[in-house]
Design an enzyme around this catalytic site. Structure first.
Site, PDB file in Angstrom:
ATOM      1  N   PRO A 180      47.056  83.103  82.514  1.00  0.00           N
ATOM      2  CG  PRO A 180      45.414  82.133  81.203  1.00  0.00           C
ATOM      3  CD  PRO A 180      46.524  81.807  82.146  1.00  0.00           C
ATOM      4  CD  GLU A 181      48.945  88.294  85.503  1.00  0.00           C
ATOM      5  OE1 GLU A 181      48.711  89.434  85.959  1.00  0.00           O
ATOM      6  OE2 GLU A 181      50.093  87.870  85.316  1.00  0.00           O
TER       7      GLU A 181
END
Ligand SMILES: [Zn+2]
Length: 282
Positions: free
Chosen positions: A2-3
């Site tokens: 996840p960014e």
């Protein structure tokens, strides 16, 4: 992994489902998820506390408690935060369970699920944040939360050397960008991953800053990117849809949507993949 857009989507879920509720009880399965401060500190810090706000800096989720304590959640490779009704079957690898106070007659639990266990849940007193979470002080500007512009980016790149892509991934330069969004940003500004930072004009750095803000904003609007090899979902268990908008990431061997004249290439650089169009990106 996840960014920024995926973590922001989770933050919004926490804001609507968890902020304003009290954590009534805490159960910790796997100690590794709370390794930084330990099981007792997390249980003691969370039990009976009310969640006042959900914030984010880069890929770090931060919850402010009414006790003055701070909760930090980092999803790392495969972490997920879910809010489900009490009694719903918990998925495998649910390591932290927080029972939330009732809202509109509904009883829920907040789960921290993490198959690969690189993620973390940390609780500490606000006076100890710099000591327990020193990495927060070293984070670069968050392109969504903080003031961000070509000037800011130029300042952050000043004095640094080497290829542009590793610098975009460096959380001390800009907070929140990972492999997916670095590749998409570089494609939008037509830069090859290995262009050296000293070869970039002020105009190009301005365009880069604009593309960073635009792409992250567009991705947040679509709930982030969910890929086959990642398990990212939002707090309700829903997938993102920005992967449908990717122009290079995950499209190796497919035609370039920008020039329509060649196929997207994927290279491994220092153990990480990089996807780009050899024709559009110089
Ligand atoms: Zn192209």
């Amino acid at each position: 992994m996840p960014e920024l857009p995926e973590v922001e989507t989770v933050r919004r879920g926490l804001e609507s489902h968890v902020v304003g509720r009290t954590i009534e009880s805490v159960h910790i399965g796997r100690e590794r998820s709370v390794r930084r401060v330990g099981r007792e500190a997390v249980i003691h810090g969370l039990t009976g506390a009310k969640v006042m706000a959900a914030r984010r800096r880069g890929k770090y989720l931060l919850l402010d408690l009414d006790t003055g304590d701070l909760v930090m959640i980092h999803l790392r490779m495969s972490g997920r935060v879910l809010v489900e009704p009490i009694g719903a079957p918990r998925p495998p690898h649910t390591h932290v369970v927080c029972r939330l106070s009732e809202r509109n007659g509904q009883h829920h639990e907040m789960w921290f699920v993490d198959p690969r266990t690189f993620g973390e849940v940390v609780v500490c007193e606000s006076d100890d944040v710099s000591q327990v979470l020193p990495e927060l002080d070293r984070l670069g500007p968050d392109p969504i939360v903080d003031d961000f512009s070509g000037e800011v980016l130029k300042d952050r790149l000043n004095g640094r050397r080497g290829a542009i892509k590793p610098l975009l991934l460096n959380q001390h330069v800009v907070a929140g960008i990972g492999n997916i969004y670095a590749d998409e940003v570089l494609h939008r500004v037509r830069l090859r991953w290995n262009r050296t930072v000293d070869s970039l004009s002020t105009k190009t750095i301005n365009a880069l800053a604009t593309a960073i803000t635009e792409i992250l904003t567009e991705a947040i609007e679509r709930g982030g990117s969910t890929l086959e090899d990642t398990q990212y979902v939002d707090i309700d268990g829903k997938s993102g849809s920005f992967q449908d908008m990717h122009r290079v990431y995950g499209r190796e061997g497919l035609g370039c949507l920008t020039c329509g004249k060649t196929t997207i290439r994927r290279e491994m650089v220092a153990g990480r993949s990089t996807s780009y169009c050899p024709r559009c990106q110089k």
